[in-house]
Design an enzyme around this catalytic site. Structure first.
Site, PDB file in Angstrom:
ATOM      1  N   GLU A 152      78.740  46.408  27.440  1.00  0.00           N
ATOM      2  CA  GLU A 152      77.431  47.055  27.396  1.00  0.00           C
ATOM      3  C   GLU A 152      77.054  47.425  28.821  1.00  0.00           C
ATOM      4  O   GLU A 152      77.786  47.111  29.775  1.00  0.00           O
ATOM      5  CB  GLU A 152      76.387  46.135  26.743  1.00  0.00           C
ATOM      6  CG  GLU A 152      76.153  44.833  27.479  1.00  0.00           C
ATOM      7  CD  GLU A 152      75.309  43.829  26.679  1.00  0.00           C
ATOM      8  OE1 GLU A 152      75.442  43.768  25.447  1.00  0.00           O
ATOM      9  OE2 GLU A 152      74.517  43.093  27.302  1.00  0.00           O
ATOM     10  N   HIS A 195      69.268  41.802  27.040  1.00  0.00           N
ATOM     11  CA  HIS A 195      70.040  40.850  27.842  1.00  0.00           C
ATOM     12  C   HIS A 195      69.656  40.979  29.311  1.00  0.00           C
ATOM     13  O   HIS A 195      69.531  42.104  29.813  1.00  0.00           O
ATOM     14  CB  HIS A 195      71.543  41.138  27.727  1.00  0.00           C
ATOM     15  CG  HIS A 195      72.122  40.748  26.402  1.00  0.00           C
ATOM     16  ND1 HIS A 195      73.213  41.369  25.853  1.00  0.00           N
ATOM     17  CD2 HIS A 195      71.759  39.786  25.523  1.00  0.00           C
ATOM     18  CE1 HIS A 195      73.500  40.796  24.696  1.00  0.00           C
ATOM     19  NE2 HIS A 195      72.625  39.840  24.465  1.00  0.00           N
TER      20      HIS A 195
END
Lengths: 290, 380, 290, 380
Positions: C209, C247
């Site tokens: 990611e 995150h």
């Protein structure tokens, strides 16, 4: 070959512009050591009798390919100097400075673990490979080249023993003064391993003194790993407990660190322990002539 | 450098370790005033840099200022293992339910700080280690990782402290002790006993605190705590003259250059059947003035009957040393027998200088062994 | 074999008496994981459904032979828990805890260097070797056993991909959630090396990611060291710079850490990068059926 | 968490880094008072959490309190890249001889703190890095070794600072910056420019300071510095409801569980030709109330025309999520089209619950891809 310092040594002296650093650095050069640079922050661009001075060790490494550093800065700045040399990629650091705080060495010792850097000292006379290189304050003229590796926690005692060996016609591959502090960068074991691997070294003399348990550990290591004959000498049989005998590390704590204990540990592993410097040389001569 | 109990407790206080309120007293009047100011029962404690003061009568519980003054009178001047009591710590008395032991030392073998903790406090830790090793929890700290709370838990649970409030208080003190150890460059921090009061409070009832001499430049306030009077007067004189000197019990004064060679020289005197009076290291310099200073310290010991002066010249030049010896003989009017052995850098020149002057009490010897034997003979 | 957790795993859960730790620890045990102990300071001597609780990890190691620790303690205590597990000699530490301060991880990461300890996480769903052991919070029923190694910075995205693989009749050797924080104990490279060495793994799926450069580094590592086919997926093509996307580690800083950049780096090394989770599974299926 | 210039400077001050004296002002009256109190020339500086305020007219030199008040009036309310100025920092003006740049960042690639220093300060550091990389000295610090003085020397000499007094002052500031970085759990500490005054004093003229959100529990005083008003109102609402939300520019609201899956969902909307309105992560729990909270944040954005609700149940149970969606529809009277995709734990039960209730605006889709396409269509 010899160990630690030799013809491949490219020396940078941290503190070369100070009076002690200058005196010994130039003495080392006169001996034949390849002194390539000095470091003194703020004096970069100057020189000391033709030796270029840099602000940082990193510059000395990139400009002059220095691979060995000698630390001659005051005790309060010694830890910083060691870190600087190590982080600049120097593979061997010889710290002559006396009086480095023990906590500084605790952290440095842990930091160096596993980095493949050899630190000798602090509070040590340096390393001499007769005929090749002298890095430190040892009077090289006392020693002659030969096949005996010499490791010691003491300076003048080492000279005494080197002198006695010379008088018997025996010489040294390398003389390593590991230093008199409670925590030093290289222990007897570290240096014994190097001598064991060095083809020019055939015998080893180990000069210990009271305090700590490095001689005891060395005894076990010698039994397990060292095939070359080792002769030991220990100073301080008559030292009282609880008193620092000159070296910060030379102190008997409670019942541990006595010369008797060290002698017993060594002899238990079959290592001969001499009672005097003279006897040390005599034993080596006896073994070497066998 | 060893600190007095009260000095160590001041450092404990600075990191938050609970200690009892107290006052320093140098006289019995001051002891009375301290007791009055503190109020209630106090303990009058001799401040000496040695153990065993309790057995020697150096610690007394005083119910009143009168009693405090009287005990102070008794304790001041007391000789405890050669240490004369000149300072008292007057402290509020603590009720003691339990006595534990906690220390943090510099383990030079493992090259890490070492915690030791046991619930069997109040006695010598060597005794616990020998008699009930399982009761002593030992734990090293990685100096770069630093202290982590789990280490405190390992000590507290490992030693079997069961009371949750005690666990919590001790775990906190463990962290604070590490803080003190690092912050003040300690070689040793010991709390014995670490007590629990009947109402469950944990505190340090005593302190043993040693600071690294090499780090005193970072701690000027601690450096000032040094009690020059407490040292052996000869060692104090040596410190003043920057000579490394340790008093021994014999009659052969020993001077050498370098710690290792000097230790070896002391050994040789013993092996030759003599008794060394001291260990005296000139250090690396070995200037003429350094020689004079060293000799003046060595000869201040009235027990000294002969002197063995052993030099191996490296950086130190033997001719310079020879001149220093002659200068000292003249300046100090020294008539004790001196055996000199010179070797190494400029040794011949040094021996020549001595031979030329040839004072009656000066003997030049070619080897360490012979010199040692001669010095022992001359002292006899 | 599988990697990191398997039939040899002897699990201690730090924080087993907390509600989350208890729920997932017992779920892991139900799956077949060998849960041997829990650690909660002050609760030593108790048990959680028959699992003994100790005050310290050292006790769990000496009493129950724990070799793997799962950290389920609050973020403020997580660093301490990791150090405790490592210093107690546990070889694998899986830190599920979210919100561990970055500076704590900086120090831990440096401390672990060269110690031979595997740390997974923090802020990770754990590690699952289908049919062998599940350590963490992954819903094991989604995954089937097979020959595809799966590494991911994300939890649910991993479940999605595992689910798609399962539906195509493909299974996993081990699923490793390395965690979504800026600094995690094991990077893609660390886990890729383990999969490369694992005989049960034949293909690897890597789910990246935005943020950091671990995917870029992995690309170079794959080219140099990984012979097994690797398929990648990257999330966050439409993420704006400077925003933390859920995150802590998923943030584009300036122009670095973009999904496009990672895709380009991977493709430059010949690694196929899928645009959607479904496509990821399709590519794997295509390669696996070749 | 990003700090305002004045907050960062307060932290600088706490570690000893020299900064100019200044006052916070929220109104032009306060700005005048601050200028009067400080005396002399002052700079009126807009406090915004973005760069480029100088070019936007957010920094003005005021010779008198009158001028300070007038400038404050101009600057307050200014929109700088979407940030409305509500706070001013009134600071004593500094004469500038040189402008340097010093920063310490968290290098996640190398996993060490990274110092950057150049004498070419005052401009964007990316520009220096691109145009004259040799002028930028970069140096990593080992987090366990910690800062050592040589590192400061390497920066100062490496960048070519030649004045000894500057070298000394900057080396000190380098150490202090490391101290601030570690002490306050910073992710970034930047001083741009680090100025030298005509009389040779070095000080921090600006500050950029980012603190790790995950470490704020250790720094309650810094946590309190957060300016809730400065955030996007939707993001502020999300924070209040403990929903992870990032505002984007489109019209398709996106809710997912887990950061990775939600990012992937946002991507899918884009790939399907739509424009995502936001990133909204329910987190791991996925309780009915969590669903209601998330939907209330997403629908507070007036641009949202349709919602894509994408759940892969693991620990999160799809039946619970389904109930939350229905509850939200009722409670909020929501009539926007919602496309729901449920998979994983209890997905069938979840789908059954939704099918039973079957609200008109709710569409259940079997896969992520189809759901994305449908949501994009419905928003059009």
């Amino acid at each position: 070959m010899a160990i630690i310092v030799d013809d491949d040594t490219r020396l940078v002296v941290q503190g070369l512009t100070g009076s002690e650093g200058r005196f010994h650095g130039l003495r080392n050069r006169s001996y034949g050591t390849n002194l390539v640079a000095g470091v003194t922050p703020g004096k970069g661009g100057q020189d000391v009798e033709g030796v270029p001075i840099y602000h940082t060790v990193a510059d000395a490494v990139s400009e002059q390919g220095a691979n060995t550093a000698m630390v001659f800065v005051p005790a309060a700045f010694a830890a910083d100097a060691v870190y600087e040399a190590v982080d600049a990629g120097v593979g061997t650091v010889i710290c002559v400075t006396e009086g480095v705080p023990a906590h500084d060495m605790l952290r440095i010792h842990t930091y160096l673990h596993g980095r493949g850097v050899t630190l000798i000292g602090p509070n040590c006379p340096g390393v001499l490979s007769p005929g090749k290189a002298n890095v430190g304050i040892m009077p090289a003229e006392i020693f002659t080249a030969g096949n005996i590796g010499l490791i010691s926690r003491s300076g003048t005692l080492t000279y005494q023993i080197g002198h006695e060996l010379s008088q018997m016609g025996l010489g040294n591959s390398t003389i390593v003064g590991i230093g008199g502090d409670p925590i030093v960068g290289s222990s007897f074991i570290d240096v014994l391993a190097k001598f064991q691997a060095d083809p020019e070294t055939e015998y080893v003399v180990m000069v210990g003194e009271i305090g700590g348990d490095e001689e005891e550990k060395a005894a076990a290591f010698i039994e397990a790993e060292v095939t070359k004959p080792v002769v030991a000498y220990i100073a301080g049989f008559t030292a009282p407990p609880g008193k620092t005998m000159g070296h910060a590390g030379a102190i008997i704590s409670g019942s541990s660190g006595t010369a008797e204990g060290k002698k017993a540990a060594l002899e238990a592993k079959g290592i001969r322990v001499a009672r005097t410097p003279t006897e040390t040389a005599e034993i080596v001569a006896e073994i070497a002539r066998r | 450098m060893d600190l007095y109990e009260y000095q160590g407790k001041e450092l404990f206080r600075q990191v938050g370790i609970p200690v009892s309120d107290g006052r320093l007293a140098l006289t019995s009047k001051e002891a009375r005033a301290a007791a009055e100011e503190l109020g209630g029962e106090v303990v009058v404690k001799a401040q000496v840099l040695t153990g065993g003061r309790g057995k020697a009568g150096g610690v007394k519980l005083a119910a009143t200022p009168d009693e405090a003054e009287a005990y102070a009178q008794d304790i001041l001047g007391l000789d405890i293992k050669g240490h004369v009591v000149k300072r008292l710590w007057i402290e509020l008395a603590s009720d003691i339910a339990k006595e534990y032991y906690l220390s943090l030392t510099f383990d030079r073998g493992v090259k890490k700080p070492l915690f030791m903790f046991t619930t069997q406090g109040g006695v010598e830790i060597e005794q616990v280690a020998a008699e009930s090793p399982d009761a002593l929890v030992r734990l090293h700290v990685d100096p770069l990782e630093g202290f982590q709370p789990w280490q405190a838990r390992r000590l507290v649970y490992g030693a079997g402290v069961t009371d949750p409030s005690e666990q919590k208080q001790i775990a906190k003190i463990v962290g604070q002790l590490y803080d003190a150890f690092v912050r003040f460059d300690a070689m040793l921090c010991e709390i014995n006993p670490l007590i629990v009061t009947p109402d469950g409070l944990v505190k340090a009832l005593d302190s043993k605190f040693t600071v690294d001499d090499n780090a005193l430049h970072r701690h000027p306030a601690i450096a000032e705590m040094r009690d020059a009077e407490a040292a052996d007067p000869l060692e104090a004189l040596a410190r003043e003259k920057h000579v490394t000197y340790v008093k021994l019990d014999g009659d052969v004064g020993v001077c050498g250059n370098g710690a290792g060679l000097t230790m070896s020289t002391v050994d040789l005197v013993t092996f030759a059947g003599g008794r060394p009076a001291n260990f005296c290291d000139l250090g690396g310099g070995g200037s003429a003035q350094g020689v004079v200073d060293a000799l003046s310290v060595v000869t201040s010991d009235p027990q000294v009957k002969a002197i063995f002066f052993n030099i191996f010249g490296g950086i130190t030049r033997c001719d310079e040393v020879a001149r220093g010896i002659l200068q000292a003989l003249v300046e100090m009017g020294l008539d004790l027998p001196i055996v000199v052995r010179l070797d190494g850098t400029n040794a011949e020149e040094g021996r020549r200088i001595l031979a030329e002057a040839a004072p009656a009490n000066l003997h030049v010897s070619p080897t360490m062994l012979e010199a040692a034997k001669l010095a022992v003979e001359l002292a006899a």
